[in-house]
Enzyme design. Structure first.
Site, PDB file in Angstrom:
ATOM      1  N   HIS A  37       0.839  -1.192   0.000  1.00 17.49           N
ATOM      2  CA  HIS A  37       0.000   0.000   0.000  1.00 17.49           C
ATOM      3  C   HIS A  37       0.870   1.236   0.000  1.00 17.49           C
ATOM      4  O   HIS A  37       1.908   1.262   0.649  1.00 17.49           O
ATOM      5  CB  HIS A  37      -0.926   0.018   1.232  1.00 17.49           C
ATOM      6  CG  HIS A  37      -2.115   0.890   1.019  1.00 17.49           C
ATOM      7  ND1 HIS A  37      -2.077   2.243   1.251  1.00 17.49           N
ATOM      8  CD2 HIS A  37      -3.347   0.620   0.539  1.00 17.49           C
ATOM      9  CE1 HIS A  37      -3.249   2.757   0.936  1.00 17.49           C
ATOM     10  NE2 HIS A  37      -4.039   1.807   0.502  1.00 17.49           N
ATOM     11  N   ASP A  86      -7.990  -5.322  -0.588  1.00 18.83           N
ATOM     12  CA  ASP A  86      -8.444  -6.186  -1.669  1.00 18.83           C
ATOM     13  C   ASP A  86      -8.172  -7.663  -1.438  1.00 18.83           C
ATOM     14  O   ASP A  86      -8.795  -8.511  -2.070  1.00 18.83           O
ATOM     15  CB  ASP A  86      -7.767  -5.753  -2.985  1.00 18.83           C
ATOM     16  CG  ASP A  86      -8.259  -4.382  -3.405  1.00 18.83           C
ATOM     17  OD1 ASP A  86      -9.476  -4.238  -3.541  1.00 18.83           O
ATOM     18  OD2 ASP A  86      -7.439  -3.471  -3.560  1.00 18.83           O
TER      19      ASP A  86
END
Ligand SMILES: CC(C)(COP(=O)(O)OP(=O)(O)OC[C@H]1O[C@@H](n2cnc3c(N)ncnc32)[C@H](O)[C@@H]1OP(=O)(O)O)[C@@H](O)C(=O)NCCC(=O)NCCS
Length: 380
Positions: free
Chosen positions: A265, A316
């Site tokens: 991320h 996700d």
């Protein structure tokens, strides 16, 4: 040579603060995410998607009456113009649901009573309307492409339950409704992620809400952003069908210098707080639905990637197995992300327009030195 006087931003605008905002608070070091200051863990445990929509659009939690009013307004907007349904029927069956969603949302503006208005109140009305319509488009196209009849909405149901009804043709169990509701809460907003930034850039030209949301959907589609959840499930499916060892499979990906979808991320350097909830949901729903294998594979992959690359699972990774056991097809995972993120996109568009200035950064020029003379074509 450069005409830019300020220090150029890092690649991908990493670490750049591009605006002020009162919507979403993120502390990437401590793994904190909060909407309007309220921690995502409290919201996931105690609130509903409708409450979160209210919080994002109006800036505070609703009282009972305010919530009831918003629920009724969302329910009233559960209809699509016949021309949109015709478009869904004539789109090629092979079209990606995310592409159909992008084009349909753009077309919604033709039939929107507020299409030519760009004031705060009109944009609140459009936010409510498009939130209901996006859920109907995603579910409606899925039914149509499978040759099934489009289901009539049930205005007494929550946003999550109505979406599952429209998708599956039957009212969901309370467990399924709550699981989707939590997933919608977790995906609702995330500060200046790529799609929200795209929406704000479009809105800042004083274009309109539908154009901004169409930009956002285009940005969400990519596998580095919302498209990652679908990519995660395709890997799980391949591992399952080949009866491969999940760790060996992912080790192979890394040795080929491939990125493992669902990990890493830009902002979080610790656990993504949304993954904390989705992990538990994936485990529990996997067990109760008799499909524990997706969670078991995911857990092994997560441990390996963490040990090998020091990368954490992001939103996700476990949403893939969660959505699958909820009976959602993998090419709908990213559209379902949009069913939730529409709340955040619209909140950001409204915030941008409430205090607008054109977003127009500079580029550091790296091309041929100026002046590079024009050579007539017969002398080249
Ligand atoms: C999310 C993401 C786009 C962030 O990108 P970023 O901040 O630009 O980070 P980078 O792509 O520059 O990655 C930094 C390093 O970590 C590695 N890395 C990051 N994510 C990785 C992943 N998922 N798998 C393997 N390696 C990864 C990169 O290869 C790079 O290594 P290097 O410095 O040796 O070249 C990136 O982590 C990614 O592509 N993840 C997979 C897609 C995904 O899950 N997206 C959804 C995000 S919510």
């Amino acid at each position: 040579m450069s005409t830019v006087t300020t220090t150029p931003a890092g690649k991908g605008l990493e670490g750049i603060v591009a605006t002020t905002s009162s919507i979403c608070y993120i502390d990437g070091e401590r793994g904190v995410l909060a909407y309007r200051g309220i921690d995502i863990h409290e919201l996931a445990e105690q609130s509903t998607f409708e409450e979160v929509c209210y919080l994002l659009w109006f800036g505070h939690l609703p009282n009972r009456q305010e919530l009831k009013d918003l629920q009724s307004r969302l329910a009233e907007e559960r209809h699509l113009d016949p021309a949109i349904l015709d478009f869904l029927r004539t789109a090629p069956r092979s079209a990606l649901p995310m592409d159909v969603l992008r084009t349909a949302v753009s077309a919604l503006s033709f039939y929107d009573a507020d299409a030519r208005k760009n004031d705060h109140d009109a944009n609140i009305r459009k936010s409510i309307r498009v939130t209901s319509q996006i859920a109907m488009i995603v579910a409606g196209y899925d039914r149509i492409r499978k040759g099934k009849p489009v289901v009539n909405p049930d205005r007494s149901l929550s946003h999550a339950a109505n979406f599952l009804l429209l998708l599956n043709g039957e009212k969901p169990s309370q467990t399924a409704e709550r699981a989707l509701d939590i997933a919608l809460i977790l995906h609702a907003d995330h500060e200046l992620n790529a799609s929200t930034f795209a929406a704000r850039v479009t809105a800042a030209t004083l274009s309109d809400m539908h154009s901004a949301i169409t930009s956002a959907i285009g940005a969400l589609k990519g596998p580095l952003h919302g498209g990652a959840n679908e990519a995660v499930f395709r890997i799980l499916q391949t591992i399952d069908s080949k009866k491969a060892d999940p760790v060996d499979y992912v080790r192979g990906m890394l040795s080929e210098k491939k990125k493992v979808p669902g990990f890493g991320h830009r902002v979080y350097h610790t656990e993504d707080p949304r993954a904390t909830h989705l992990r538990v949901m994936s485990r529990d729903l996997g067990k109760t639905s008799g499909q524990p294998q997706w969670y078991e594979m995911s857990e092994k992959i997560e441990k390996f990637v963490k040990a090998e690359k020091k990368l954490n699972a992001n939103v996700d990774f476990y949403s893939a197995s969660t959505y699958h056991v909820l009976g959602i097809d993998e090419d709908l995972f990213t559209p379902v992300f949009a069913v939730s993120r529409i709340s955040g996109w619209t909140a950001h568009v409204i915030e941008q327009l409430d205090d607008n200035r054109l977003i127009r950064p500079r580029a550091e020029y790296m091309g041929p030195e100026y002046p590079n003379r024009y050579v007539p074509i017969d002398r080249r």
